[in-house]
Design an enzyme around this catalytic site. Structure first.
Site, short mmCIF file in Angstrom:
data_model
loop_
_atom_site.label_atom_id
_atom_site.label_comp_id
_atom_site.label_asym_id
_atom_site.label_seq_id
_atom_site.Cartn_x
_atom_site.Cartn_y
_atom_site.Cartn_z
N GLU A 34 0.84 -1.20 0.00
CA GLU A 34 0.00 0.00 0.00
C GLU A 34 0.87 1.24 0.00
OE1 GLU A 34 -2.46 2.72 -0.38
OE2 GLU A 34 -3.31 0.69 -0.41
N ARG A 35 0.53 2.22 -0.82
CA ARG A 35 1.34 3.42 -0.94
C ARG A 35 0.83 4.59 -0.12
NH1 ARG A 35 -0.11 6.05 -6.89
NH2 ARG A 35 -2.34 6.34 -6.52
N HIS A 37 -2.91 4.62 2.16
CA HIS A 37 -3.77 4.30 3.30
C HIS A 37 -4.49 2.98 3.07
CE1 HIS A 37 -6.50 5.97 0.42
NE2 HIS A 37 -6.23 7.22 0.73
N ILE A 41 -9.78 3.88 -1.70
CA ILE A 41 -10.64 5.04 -1.91
C ILE A 41 -12.00 4.85 -1.25
CG2 ILE A 41 -11.92 6.32 -3.68
CD1 ILE A 41 -8.99 7.07 -3.51
N ILE A 201 -24.54 12.68 -8.69
CA ILE A 201 -25.88 12.85 -8.10
C ILE A 201 -25.83 12.80 -6.59
CG2 ILE A 201 -28.04 11.59 -7.77
CD1 ILE A 201 -28.12 13.47 -10.14
N ASP A 326 -11.54 -2.16 -9.65
CA ASP A 326 -11.70 -1.12 -10.66
C ASP A 326 -10.67 -1.20 -11.76
OD1 ASP A 326 -13.75 -0.26 -9.06
OD2 ASP A 326 -12.85 1.67 -8.53
N ALA A 334 -17.33 -1.33 -5.24
CA ALA A 334 -16.57 -2.00 -4.18
C ALA A 334 -17.00 -3.45 -4.01
CB ALA A 334 -16.73 -1.24 -2.86
N HIS A 460 -45.42 -7.50 7.60
CA HIS A 460 -46.23 -6.29 7.55
C HIS A 460 -46.18 -5.59 8.90
CE1 HIS A 460 -49.61 -3.66 6.57
NE2 HIS A 460 -50.09 -3.93 7.78
#
Length: 481
Positions: A34-35, A37, A41, A201, A326, A334, A460
């Site tokens: 990890e560079r 954190h 994201i 949005i 991603d 995610a 219900h």
């Protein structure tokens, strides 16, 4: 410390850290590089802290309209921006620490730095150019860092970053990405949002609830263009009722900057230009994969349209190199990354009956007001495929729980294959639909037909009753509408 592993994962976002945990569970000696954190994201700047902001906006909305619930509050409810941002950032830190705890619990080594593939089975880690955010709490700092590391299997999970349009690049002051939009120093009076996907949005919804004048510019013919057209149209009307201005089939052609505002030249469908001046602008035109400077070209890993090309198990064209999340292509979600991680690692470990992911069964959620959630085919896509379909709809206004909550604006829509009765799509807009959608996801994974859903007893009074009513409506049997 060791430098040889069974599995090394580059990137600790949702895909990376889940891959590390699953690999460790299966007895594989595992490290994660990890560079910046832990948790990526999603937990630091995306999924989680944005929901914290939206929750604050929701509470503000209720506090400003207590009379709708028979409550009187003396005085005016106003947002404390610094406190809202502090809460959001605190939640991000908590998530970061939680992933650190999981790494320790599962005996996964953390290597801090920037990794580059040098050959199959080997990476070189150099000093990071980012500011490292070590996990808070009782998580010991790792001593692993710069050096050469080897592993039979290397998984690339480097994620993605905001896409920039040439000439309209974010500058961190007047033109924001989601990084700046999440921690504004002061609340702008007006905001222009370029792009109406989930990111655009959600921020438009947050800032509008905070009292900001919001204009959304969308290139396509409707907001949230990946959603079912009927759901999109319903959501647009609700956004406009809240005072949001939405301009469709238009693009930001150029931007002029002044000392503390931007003037966007909006090119309309007919070619005419309309100028809109706002205090700030958010660029939310998608993201691009982090494929640069990690050694892909040097070892011949193929890419396709800006993403690493993989098979159904995360394998690239180079033996021993994999990609998930991603960086491996859409949908950029995610939960897709997490499931892809499990599939990839279980295949590496040689587990039997590991199946490729069916992307048609990945739900999508947008946490605006009203919320939007969906899974499977839209009505238009089903028709494009030549399917003979049945479509059911049920409105929130006919549901007792929705009325009692004061949340009676929304709709549940279901799509069935007429020949087989298979549920092939579900689309929702309204309160808490991001929680409801999973019921339909499970049903589709089990290849459920209308018969099973019709004979399932829903409690219900709940919002979930609308799910059954929508199924009944597809077959002309709705009971409460």
């Amino acid at each position: 410390m060791a430098s040889n592993y069974d599995v090394i994962i580059i990137g600790s976002g949702p895909g990376g850290y889940i891959a590390a945990i699953r690999a460790a569970q299966l007895g594989l000696k595992t490290a994660i590089v990890e560079r910046e954190h832990l948790a990526g994201i999603c937990s630091n700047w995306g999924c989680i802290p944005t929901k914290a902001l939206l929750r604050s906006a929701e509470i503000l909305h209720y506090a400003q309209h207590p009379e709708a619930y028979g409550i009187r509050i003396d005085g005016k409810a106003t947002p404390d921006l610094a406190a809202i941002v502090k809460r959001s950032r605190g939640i991000a830190e908590r998530m970061n620490g939680g992933v650190g705890f999981l790494m320790k619990k599962n005996k996964v080594d953390i290597i801090w730095g920037e990794a580059k593939l040098t050959k199959p089975g080997e990476i070189v880690v150099s000093k990071t150019t980012k500011k490292i955010v070590e996990p808070q709490g009782p998580i010991p700092k790792t001593t692993l860092g710069e050096g050469t590391y080897t592993a039979k299997h290397i998984i690339v999970a480097t994620g993605a970053r905001p896409r920039a349009i040439p000439g309209i690049e974010p500058d961190g002051k007047l033109i924001w990405t989601y990084f700046e939009a999440m921690k504004p120093a002061e609340m702008p009076k007006s905001l222009l949002v370029m792009g109406s996907g989930a990111i655009g949005i959600e921020f438009a919804s947050f800032y509008r609830t905070m009292g900001v004048e919001v204009t959304v510019v969308e290139l396509m013919s409707r907001v949230m263009p990946v959603e079912d057209a009927e759901i999109s149209a319903f959501a647009k009307k609700q956004f406009e009722k809240q005072g949001m201005k939405i301009i469709l089939e238009a693009k930001v052609a150029k931007v002029e900057k002044s000392a503390n505002s931007v003037t966007a030249h909006i090119e309309m469908k007919d070619g005419k230009i309309e100028k809109i001046t706002a205090d700030r602008m958010i660029s939310a035109v998608g993201v691009q994969a982090n494929i640069e400077n990690i050694g892909l070209e040097a070892i011949g890993v193929k890419t396709d349209r800006g993403f690493i090309a993989i098979d159904g198990y995360g394998k690239t064209n180079v033996a021993g190199i994999y990609a998930i999340g991603d960086v491996a292509g859409p949908p950029l979600l995610a939960h897709k990354a997490e499931h892809e991680a499990v599939i990839c690692v279980e295949k590496i470990a040689g587990l039997p009956n590991v199946h490729p992911m069916d992307k048609n069964l990945i739900p999508g959620c947008t946490y605006c007001n009203p919320q939007v959630a969906s899974v499977g085919l839209t009505e238009a896509k089903a028709k494009e495929q030549g399917r003979d379909i049945r479509v059911g709809r049920f409105p929130f206004v006919a549901n007792g729980k929705a009325i009692a909550l004061g949340e009676d604006q929304g709709m549940v829509k279901t799509i069935f294959d007429k020949k087989t009765g298979e549920l092939i799509g579900a689309h929702m807009v309204g309160a808490e639909v991001t929680e409801l959608i999973q019921g339909f996801v499970v049903a589709m994974n089990l290849e459920t037909t209308e018969a099973e859903l019709m004979h399932t007893i829903f409690p219900h009074p709940t919002l979930s009753e609308m799910m059954k009513e929508s199924v009944l409506d597809a077959y002309g049997q709705a009971l409460n509408a």
